[in-house]
Design an enzyme around this catalytic site. Structure first.
Site, short mmCIF file in Angstrom:
data_model
loop_
_atom_site.label_atom_id
_atom_site.label_comp_id
_atom_site.label_asym_id
_atom_site.label_seq_id
_atom_site.Cartn_x
_atom_site.Cartn_y
_atom_site.Cartn_z
N TRP A 73 -5.19 3.05 -14.19
CA TRP A 73 -5.79 3.80 -13.10
C TRP A 73 -6.49 2.84 -12.14
CZ3 TRP A 73 -10.82 6.91 -14.60
CH2 TRP A 73 -11.62 6.15 -15.45
N ASN A 74 -6.82 3.38 -10.95
CA ASN A 74 -7.38 2.57 -9.87
C ASN A 74 -8.49 3.31 -9.16
OD1 ASN A 74 -5.06 0.46 -9.73
ND2 ASN A 74 -3.98 2.41 -9.50
N ASP A 87 -6.64 16.06 10.91
CA ASP A 87 -7.86 16.02 11.73
C ASP A 87 -8.54 17.38 11.69
OD1 ASP A 87 -7.20 13.45 12.54
OD2 ASP A 87 -6.50 14.05 14.53
N HIS A 91 -14.05 16.24 13.73
CA HIS A 91 -13.67 14.85 13.99
C HIS A 91 -14.08 14.41 15.38
CE1 HIS A 91 -11.44 11.18 14.20
NE2 HIS A 91 -10.41 11.65 14.86
#
Length: 270
Positions: A73-74, A87, A91
């Site tokens: 995993w990361n 968006d 935003h």
């Protein structure tokens, strides 16, 4: 009463069963409109006096080793507006009191879409701008834009997405990428029945939009009207002009102005 099926369930279940059968048989095809997200994904570059978004990064935590013998995993780090992304209204300053990405109603993440193809015009002029008259001419041929749906603007720009330099297409005057005119941006926000606008470029505005009046009119108008943007889409060339069901899946980041998203299109074949 317990055990009794509501009328609405009796009505809707055959539709969902038919859809499941169509997906299984390939009568309805699922197309991925999402750019792969990696360290090579192009990102927008603002003038140096402004804060810059981060490129995508993976930090390995373990990979079947002494840090975690049975799992890989990361951690990851990136900007909200990296790669194919959504968006939300907040935003832009014009939508600062609007929904964050976590507050966008789930029902608005699934809807009909149409594809307007101006890839030939953009091949001749990378600064090409979509005008209201272009959309009106398209409607004369294909019918009205979908109420509560999406207008997807095909320009062929996704062919450049493997190169930061080609994707941004900038020179001393700034980026040269297609977009919409200020008048068209206002029309999309105020008059068009769609809830969102999707593009293949790094943002919904043209590369030269910093010099428009007002600047960045697509962001300003869409976000200010509570509508949405989808950017860095791919594979629009595989879609028909009409008859598309779009699924946009941003992460529900509380307070977030947007999110990388997996964007899928359902299309009936045969």
């Amino acid at each position: 009463m317990l055990g009794r099926t509501a009328p609405s369930e009796r009505t809707s279940m055959p539709l969902l069963a038919d859809l499941a059968d169509a997906l299984a048989s390939g009568t309805v095809e699922v197309l991925d409109l999402t750019a792969p997200l990696s360290a090579q994904t192009p990102v927008i570059q603002l003038p140096p006096q402004f804060a810059q978004t981060a490129t995508f990064e993976l930090e390995e935590l373990s990979r079947y080793d002494d840090r975690g013998p049975a799992w890989y995993w990361n951690n990851f780090r990136t900007g909200e507006h990296t790669g194919t992304h959504f968006d939300a209204p907040n935003h832009w300053v014009t939508g600062q009191d609007g929904d964050d990405v976590a507050s966008v109603p789930a029902a608005r993440l699934v809807g009909p879409a149409v594809v307007l193809d101006f890839s030939a015009e953009v091949a001749a002029d990378p600064d090409f701008l979509l005008e209201v008259d272009h959309i009106r001419a398209w409607e004369s041929a294909h019918g009205p834009l979908p109420t509560g749906g999406w207008l997807l603007y095909r320009t062929g720009w996704d062919a450049r997405s493997s190169s930061q330099e080609e994707f941004l297409n900038a020179d001393d005057a700034g980026p040269h990428t297609p977009g919409v005119s200020p008048a068209c941006a206002r029309w999309l926000a105020e008059e068009a029945p769609v809830i969102g606008f999707g593009v293949e470029t790094v943002g919904t505005d043209a590369g030269a939009a910093h010099s428009f009046d007002p600047p960045f009119p697509c962001h300003a108008a869409l976000m200010g009207s509570g509508k949405y943007g989808l950017t860095q889409l791919q594979n629009l060339a595989q879609l028909p002009a009409t008859g598309v069901l779009l699924i946009a899946s941003p992460l529900p980041i509380v307070g977030g102005s947007g999110s990388p998203a997996r964007v899928l299109a359902l299309v009936e074949r045969g």
